[in-house]
Design a protein around this motif. Sequence first.
Motif, PDB file in Angstrom:
ATOM      1  N   ASN A  39       0.997  -1.266   0.141  1.00 23.97           N
ATOM      2  CA  ASN A  39      -0.069  -0.105   0.148  1.00 23.97           C
ATOM      3  C   ASN A  39       0.933   1.301   0.005  1.00 23.97           C
ATOM      4  OD1 ASN A  39      -2.292  -1.649   0.012  1.00 23.97           O
ATOM      5  ND2 ASN A  39      -2.581  -1.316   2.269  1.00 23.97           N
ATOM      6  N   ALA A  40       1.827   1.230   0.839  1.00 24.81           N
ATOM      7  CA  ALA A  40       2.909   2.535   0.716  1.00 24.81           C
ATOM      8  C   ALA A  40       3.526   2.568  -0.594  1.00 24.81           C
ATOM      9  CB  ALA A  40       3.860   2.261   1.853  1.00 24.81           C
ATOM     10  N   VAL A  41       3.945   1.595  -1.228  1.00 28.29           N
ATOM     11  CA  VAL A  41       4.567   1.705  -2.649  1.00 28.29           C
ATOM     12  C   VAL A  41       3.430   2.258  -3.750  1.00 28.29           C
ATOM     13  CG1 VAL A  41       5.457   0.512  -4.629  1.00 28.29           C
ATOM     14  CG2 VAL A  41       6.474  -0.062  -2.148  1.00 28.29           C
ATOM     15  N   ALA A  44       3.037   5.655  -3.010  1.00 32.98           N
ATOM     16  CA  ALA A  44       4.110   6.717  -3.348  1.00 32.98           C
ATOM     17  C   ALA A  44       4.392   6.935  -4.940  1.00 32.98           C
ATOM     18  CB  ALA A  44       5.159   6.036  -2.745  1.00 32.98           C
ATOM     19  N   PHE A  45       3.904   5.815  -5.517  1.00 33.52           N
ATOM     20  CA  PHE A  45       3.946   5.645  -7.051  1.00 33.52           C
ATOM     21  C   PHE A  45       2.879   6.619  -7.582  1.00 33.52           C
ATOM     22  CE2 PHE A  45       2.401   3.902 -11.146  1.00 33.52           C
ATOM     23  CZ  PHE A  45       3.446   3.839 -11.674  1.00 33.52           C
ATOM     24  N   SER A  50       1.455  11.674 -10.333  1.00 29.44           N
ATOM     25  CA  SER A  50       0.826  13.034 -10.008  1.00 29.44           C
ATOM     26  C   SER A  50       1.625  14.324  -9.987  1.00 29.44           C
ATOM     27  CB  SER A  50       0.018  13.275  -8.787  1.00 29.44           C
ATOM     28  OG  SER A  50      -0.606  14.341  -8.605  1.00 29.44           O
ATOM     29  N   ASN A  51       2.906  14.185  -9.523  1.00 32.32           N
ATOM     30  CA  ASN A  51       3.684  15.173  -9.131  1.00 32.32           C
ATOM     31  C   ASN A  51       4.569  15.434 -10.517  1.00 32.32           C
ATOM     32  OD1 ASN A  51       3.084  15.418  -6.641  1.00 32.32           O
ATOM     33  ND2 ASN A  51       4.827  14.327  -5.592  1.00 32.32           N
ATOM     34  N   THR A  52       5.000  14.263 -11.311  1.00 32.87           N
ATOM     35  CA  THR A  52       5.530  14.323 -12.562  1.00 32.87           C
ATOM     36  C   THR A  52       4.582  15.066 -13.627  1.00 32.87           C
ATOM     37  OG1 THR A  52       6.832  12.547 -11.796  1.00 32.87           O
ATOM     38  CG2 THR A  52       6.477  13.120 -14.327  1.00 32.87           C
ATOM     39  N   THR A  73       8.384  18.532   0.709  1.00 35.34           N
ATOM     40  CA  THR A  73       7.833  18.675   1.965  1.00 35.34           C
ATOM     41  C   THR A  73       6.773  17.545   2.289  1.00 35.34           C
ATOM     42  OG1 THR A  73       8.241  20.777   2.197  1.00 35.34           O
ATOM     43  CG2 THR A  73       6.883  19.800   3.747  1.00 35.34           C
ATOM     44  N   PRO A  74       5.541  17.432   1.479  1.00 35.40           N
ATOM     45  CA  PRO A  74       4.963  16.353   1.956  1.00 35.40           C
ATOM     46  C   PRO A  74       5.224  15.058   1.775  1.00 35.40           C
ATOM     47  CG  PRO A  74       3.975  17.898   0.551  1.00 35.40           C
ATOM     48  CD  PRO A  74       5.191  18.343   0.636  1.00 35.40           C
ATOM     49  N   ALA A  75       6.256  14.795   0.957  1.00 39.52           N
ATOM     50  CA  ALA A  75       6.850  13.526   0.618  1.00 39.52           C
ATOM     51  C   ALA A  75       7.668  13.117   1.761  1.00 39.52           C
ATOM     52  CB  ALA A  75       7.870  13.424  -0.719  1.00 39.52           C
TER      53      ALA A  75
END
Length: 92
Positions: A39-41, A44-45, A50-52, A73-75
Motif C-alpha cells: 500500500n505504501a509503494v 508513493a507511485f 501526479s507530481n511528474t 515537504t509532503p513526501a
Amino acid sequence: MYVTPEQIQAAGKANVDAMLSLAATQFAAIEKLATLNANAVKTAFEDSVSNTRALFSAKDVQEFVSLQSAFATPAIEKAIDLLDERAAEALA
C-alpha cells in the motif's frame, strides 16, 4: 524413573503444536507487513505520477522549482509518518 513412549509422543506433539502456532503467527505478521508495504509503494507511485505530471505542465523554470519544492515537504512528512506507524506496530 523411565520415560515411556507415550510421554515422548506427548512431548513431541506439544513441540510440533507450539512450532505450528508460532509459524502461523509469524506468517500473519509477514502478510500484514507485506500488505502495508504494498500500500505504501502504491501510494508513493501514485503521488510520483501526479507530481511528474504537474512538473511537466510547468510553464517556466521558476514554476518548476516552486512545484518541486512544494512536493518535497509532503513526501518527507509521509515518509516520517510511515516510519512512525511501522515503529508503533513493531512495539505493539
